[in-house]
Design a protein around this motif. Structure first.
Motif, PDB file in Angstrom:
ATOM      1  N   ILE A   3       0.839  -1.204   0.000  1.00  0.00           N
ATOM      2  CA  ILE A   3       0.000   0.000   0.000  1.00  0.00           C
ATOM      3  C   ILE A   3       0.876   1.256   0.000  1.00  0.00           C
ATOM      4  O   ILE A   3       1.837   1.347   0.776  1.00  0.00           O
ATOM      5  CB  ILE A   3      -0.915   0.016   1.251  1.00  0.00           C
ATOM      6  CG1 ILE A   3      -1.820  -1.224   1.256  1.00  0.00           C
ATOM      7  CG2 ILE A   3      -1.762   1.296   1.303  1.00  0.00           C
ATOM      8  CD1 ILE A   3      -2.582  -1.441   2.549  1.00  0.00           C
ATOM      9  N   GLY A   4       0.534   2.224  -0.851  1.00  0.00           N
ATOM     10  CA  GLY A   4       1.157   3.548  -0.801  1.00  0.00           C
ATOM     11  C   GLY A   4       0.203   4.476  -0.068  1.00  0.00           C
ATOM     12  O   GLY A   4      -1.012   4.426  -0.306  1.00  0.00           O
ATOM     13  N   PHE A   5       0.717   5.308   0.853  1.00  0.00           N
ATOM     14  CA  PHE A   5      -0.156   6.197   1.629  1.00  0.00           C
ATOM     15  C   PHE A   5       0.398   7.617   1.528  1.00  0.00           C
ATOM     16  O   PHE A   5       1.510   7.878   1.977  1.00  0.00           O
ATOM     17  CB  PHE A   5      -0.234   5.736   3.091  1.00  0.00           C
ATOM     18  CG  PHE A   5      -1.520   6.129   3.773  1.00  0.00           C
ATOM     19  CD1 PHE A   5      -1.854   7.463   3.936  1.00  0.00           C
ATOM     20  CD2 PHE A   5      -2.405   5.166   4.235  1.00  0.00           C
ATOM     21  CE1 PHE A   5      -3.053   7.830   4.543  1.00  0.00           C
ATOM     22  CE2 PHE A   5      -3.619   5.519   4.836  1.00  0.00           C
ATOM     23  CZ  PHE A   5      -3.941   6.860   4.987  1.00  0.00           C
ATOM     24  N   ILE A   6      -0.378   8.518   0.948  1.00  0.00           N
ATOM     25  CA  ILE A   6       0.099   9.888   0.716  1.00  0.00           C
ATOM     26  C   ILE A   6      -0.746  10.867   1.534  1.00  0.00           C
ATOM     27  O   ILE A   6      -1.964  10.931   1.361  1.00  0.00           O
ATOM     28  CB  ILE A   6       0.033  10.227  -0.789  1.00  0.00           C
ATOM     29  CG1 ILE A   6       0.881   9.210  -1.576  1.00  0.00           C
ATOM     30  CG2 ILE A   6       0.521  11.656  -1.044  1.00  0.00           C
ATOM     31  CD1 ILE A   6       0.740   9.307  -3.079  1.00  0.00           C
ATOM     32  N   GLY A   7      -0.069  11.601   2.430  1.00  0.00           N
ATOM     33  CA  GLY A   7      -0.760  12.522   3.346  1.00  0.00           C
ATOM     34  C   GLY A   7      -0.907  11.858   4.707  1.00  0.00           C
ATOM     35  O   GLY A   7      -1.889  11.193   4.997  1.00  0.00           O
ATOM     36  N   GLN A  27       4.066   2.002   2.456  1.00  0.00           N
ATOM     37  CA  GLN A  27       5.097   2.994   2.181  1.00  0.00           C
ATOM     38  C   GLN A  27       4.405   4.354   2.108  1.00  0.00           C
ATOM     39  O   GLN A  27       3.385   4.503   1.420  1.00  0.00           O
ATOM     40  CB  GLN A  27       5.788   2.680   0.851  1.00  0.00           C
ATOM     41  CG  GLN A  27       7.088   3.447   0.695  1.00  0.00           C
ATOM     42  CD  GLN A  27       7.794   3.127  -0.623  1.00  0.00           C
ATOM     43  OE1 GLN A  27       7.165   2.707  -1.582  1.00  0.00           O
ATOM     44  NE2 GLN A  27       9.100   3.359  -0.659  1.00  0.00           N
ATOM     45  N   GLY A  28       4.929   5.354   2.834  1.00  0.00           N
ATOM     46  CA  GLY A  28       4.236   6.632   2.938  1.00  0.00           C
ATOM     47  C   GLY A  28       5.004   7.778   2.329  1.00  0.00           C
ATOM     48  O   GLY A  28       6.226   7.733   2.186  1.00  0.00           O
ATOM     49  N   ALA A  32       5.618  17.034   4.958  1.00  0.00           N
ATOM     50  CA  ALA A  32       6.101  17.529   6.250  1.00  0.00           C
ATOM     51  C   ALA A  32       6.050  16.476   7.363  1.00  0.00           C
ATOM     52  O   ALA A  32       6.984  16.379   8.155  1.00  0.00           O
ATOM     53  CB  ALA A  32       5.286  18.746   6.662  1.00  0.00           C
ATOM     54  N   ALA A  33       4.978  15.702   7.430  1.00  0.00           N
ATOM     55  CA  ALA A  33       4.759  14.849   8.611  1.00  0.00           C
ATOM     56  C   ALA A  33       5.782  13.714   8.712  1.00  0.00           C
ATOM     57  O   ALA A  33       6.321  13.237   7.714  1.00  0.00           O
ATOM     58  CB  ALA A  33       3.345  14.265   8.555  1.00  0.00           C
ATOM     59  N   GLU A  34       6.033  13.297   9.949  1.00  0.00           N
ATOM     60  CA  GLU A  34       6.888  12.136  10.243  1.00  0.00           C
ATOM     61  C   GLU A  34       6.176  10.860   9.805  1.00  0.00           C
ATOM     62  O   GLU A  34       4.941  10.814   9.788  1.00  0.00           O
ATOM     63  CB  GLU A  34       7.097  12.030  11.763  1.00  0.00           C
ATOM     64  CG  GLU A  34       7.801  13.208  12.401  1.00  0.00           C
ATOM     65  CD  GLU A  34       9.268  13.251  12.024  1.00  0.00           C
ATOM     66  OE1 GLU A  34       9.908  12.179  12.102  1.00  0.00           O
ATOM     67  OE2 GLU A  34       9.745  14.327  11.615  1.00  0.00           O
ATOM     68  N   MET A  35       6.955   9.829   9.521  1.00  0.00           N
ATOM     69  CA  MET A  35       6.339   8.525   9.217  1.00  0.00           C
ATOM     70  C   MET A  35       5.823   7.897  10.504  1.00  0.00           C
ATOM     71  O   MET A  35       6.541   7.871  11.511  1.00  0.00           O
ATOM     72  CB  MET A  35       7.369   7.562   8.597  1.00  0.00           C
ATOM     73  CG  MET A  35       7.782   7.911   7.178  1.00  0.00           C
ATOM     74  SD  MET A  35       6.401   7.974   6.011  1.00  0.00           S
ATOM     75  CE  MET A  35       6.406   9.703   5.567  1.00  0.00           C
ATOM     76  N   PRO A  36       4.606   7.381  10.502  1.00  0.00           N
ATOM     77  CA  PRO A  36       4.122   6.686  11.699  1.00  0.00           C
ATOM     78  C   PRO A  36       4.789   5.314  11.833  1.00  0.00           C
ATOM     79  O   PRO A  36       5.438   4.839  10.892  1.00  0.00           O
ATOM     80  CB  PRO A  36       2.619   6.533  11.437  1.00  0.00           C
ATOM     81  CG  PRO A  36       2.423   6.757   9.993  1.00  0.00           C
ATOM     82  CD  PRO A  36       3.603   7.484   9.444  1.00  0.00           C
ATOM     83  N   GLU A  37       4.594   4.707  12.996  1.00  0.00           N
ATOM     84  CA  GLU A  37       5.232   3.423  13.276  1.00  0.00           C
ATOM     85  C   GLU A  37       4.842   2.365  12.233  1.00  0.00           C
ATOM     86  O   GLU A  37       3.673   2.246  11.873  1.00  0.00           O
ATOM     87  CB  GLU A  37       4.798   2.947  14.666  1.00  0.00           C
ATOM     88  CG  GLU A  37       5.803   1.967  15.239  1.00  0.00           C
ATOM     89  CD  GLU A  37       5.432   1.560  16.651  1.00  0.00           C
ATOM     90  OE1 GLU A  37       5.021   2.432  17.431  1.00  0.00           O
ATOM     91  OE2 GLU A  37       5.572   0.355  16.929  1.00  0.00           O
ATOM     92  N   GLY A  38       5.845   1.663  11.735  1.00  0.00           N
ATOM     93  CA  GLY A  38       5.593   0.562  10.807  1.00  0.00           C
ATOM     94  C   GLY A  38       5.524   0.976   9.357  1.00  0.00           C
ATOM     95  O   GLY A  38       5.401   0.132   8.468  1.00  0.00           O
ATOM     96  N   VAL A  39       5.602   2.297   9.078  1.00  0.00           N
ATOM     97  CA  VAL A  39       5.465   2.782   7.695  1.00  0.00           C
ATOM     98  C   VAL A  39       6.841   3.233   7.194  1.00  0.00           C
ATOM     99  O   VAL A  39       7.511   4.027   7.848  1.00  0.00           O
ATOM    100  CB  VAL A  39       4.468   3.970   7.645  1.00  0.00           C
ATOM    101  CG1 VAL A  39       4.379   4.544   6.240  1.00  0.00           C
ATOM    102  CG2 VAL A  39       3.099   3.527   8.141  1.00  0.00           C
ATOM    103  N   THR A  40       7.248   2.716   6.024  1.00  0.00           N
ATOM    104  CA  THR A  40       8.539   3.136   5.479  1.00  0.00           C
ATOM    105  C   THR A  40       8.342   4.392   4.633  1.00  0.00           C
ATOM    106  O   THR A  40       7.272   4.641   4.114  1.00  0.00           O
ATOM    107  CB  THR A  40       9.184   2.026   4.616  1.00  0.00           C
ATOM    108  OG1 THR A  40       8.269   1.707   3.567  1.00  0.00           O
ATOM    109  CG2 THR A  40       9.476   0.786   5.424  1.00  0.00           C
ATOM    110  N   LYS A  41       9.435   5.152   4.477  1.00  0.00           N
ATOM    111  CA  LYS A  41       9.325   6.464   3.846  1.00  0.00           C
ATOM    112  C   LYS A  41       9.653   6.376   2.359  1.00  0.00           C
ATOM    113  O   LYS A  41      10.646   5.768   1.965  1.00  0.00           O
ATOM    114  CB  LYS A  41      10.323   7.397   4.541  1.00  0.00           C
ATOM    115  CG  LYS A  41      10.238   8.853   4.142  1.00  0.00           C
ATOM    116  CD  LYS A  41      11.161   9.613   5.101  1.00  0.00           C
ATOM    117  CE  LYS A  41      11.561  10.991   4.716  1.00  0.00           C
ATOM    118  NZ  LYS A  41      10.846  11.845   3.924  1.00  0.00           N
ATOM    119  N   ALA A  42       8.815   7.002   1.535  1.00  0.00           N
ATOM    120  CA  ALA A  42       9.127   7.142   0.108  1.00  0.00           C
ATOM    121  C   ALA A  42       9.624   8.565  -0.110  1.00  0.00           C
ATOM    122  O   ALA A  42       9.259   9.470   0.626  1.00  0.00           O
ATOM    123  CB  ALA A  42       7.877   6.890  -0.720  1.00  0.00           C
TER     124      ALA A  42
END
Ligand code: NAD
Length: 290
Positions: A3-7, A27-28, A32-42
């Motif tokens: 899953i890709g999560f934007i915002g 993958q998020g 501006a926002a920090e990545m929440p727990e368990g979500v990798t950063k794109a």
């Protein structure tokens, strides 16, 4: 699913965290926002959208959604779900869905109610618009992030349901607050007013579940100094969307229009910004007719 999560703001952050906690690979991307727990950063929206089974957006408004959609739609694989959970205008929701469908994607507009508490607890309600196939693909994800998902119809129907509901909510909250202020002036005790109205024909969710009078009815933001809850500026946003939709569909909504104008004044000229939308009661109680 991948899953890709934007915002990943106040709402998107906890929603993405719940998907990751349920075992999905999330993958998020956020400006501006920090990545929440368990979500990798794109590193970009397109990177978050590539090679995924579903992409979810949770963004501030229709303009930003359209900009992000125009970047990501062409990198998403055919048959992938594009699920927008933001609250946006019906026209933008329909245009984005049309563009996504033209690229072979399964588009769903799925705004939510339930606020940050619902996003964190996984108890949101989703109001969804799109094809039956698109809804079926999104539904297992709604089950993780929420407790209820209603398939309202074709693209835009989710946004339509959301803004019609919130137009009723804005109007009934104002009506409830002005009636309390009138009751005060008539010397009627607020608890007695609640006891009568909550079991009579003036009852509503605003009175019965979210009473704007402190110390009366079940616990609500009124009991916490009107700390939101549901902030007045977010109510104003939704009322504006309802009037934009009324204009583009030629619907006569005089009370929706008046509710929007009152919240606009409250937020922009008075002290309503950052306060719960039920803080209309202290606003009315201080005023006279003039
Ligand atoms: P928010 O401002 O906390 O989060 C929005 C996020 O989007 C921010 O982190 C921002 O950095 C990010 N963003 C903006 N432009 C971007 C871009 N181009 N690419 C990537 N990220 C971008 O807002 P929120 O409270 O999470 O609300 C999100 C949506 O949910 C809104 O449409 C709102 O109306 C709706 N909503 C909010 C609530 C609530 O109680 N907060 C309740 C129901 C619905």
């Amino acid at each position: 699913m991948k899953i890709g999560f934007i915002g990943l703001g106040n709402m998107g952050g906890p929603m993405a965290a719940n998907l990751a906690a349920a075992g999905h690979q999330v993958q998020g991307f956020d400006l501006a926002a920090e990545m929440p727990e368990g979500v990798t950063k794109a590193d970009s929206a397109t990177a978050a959208a590539q090679d995924k089974d579903a992409v979810i957006t949770m963004l501030p408004n229709g303009k930003i959604l359209s900009d992000v959609a125009s970047e990501i739609i062409e990198v998403m694989g055919k048959g992938t779900a594009f699920i927008d959970c933001s609250t946006v205008d019906v026209d933008s929701a329909r245009q984005v869905a049309e563009a996504a469908t033209a690229f072979g994607l399964l588009a769903v507009d799925a705004p939510v109610s339930g606020g940050v508490g619902g996003a964190t607890d996984g108890t949101l309600t989703f109001m969804a618009g799109g094809s039956a196939e698109a809804f079926a693909k999104a539904e297992p994800l709604f089950e993780i992030m929420g407790q209820k998902a209603v398939h309202c119809g074709d693209s835009g129907a989710g946004q339509a349901a959301k803004i019609c509901n919130n137009m009723i909510l804005g109007i009934t909250m104002i009506g409830t607050c002005e009636a309390f202020a009138l009751a005060d002036k008539l010397g009627l005790d607020r608890q007695k007013m609640f006891d009568v109205v909550s079991t009579s024909s003036g009852y509503s969710w605003s009175m019965n579940a979210y009473c704007p009078a402190p110390g009366v009815g079940p616990e609500s933001p009124a009991d916490r100094g009107y700390r939101p809850g549901f902030a007045s500026e977010l109510m104003l946003k939704d009322l504006r969307l309802s009037q934009q939709a009324a204009e583009s569909s030629n619907a006569d909504t005089p009370l929706g229009q008046h509710a929007m104008e009152l919240y606009q004044k409250f937020v922009e000229e008075e002290d309503g910004n950052g306060k719960d939308f039920s803080a209309m009661l202290p606003r009315f109680e201080k005023r006279g007719r003039g």
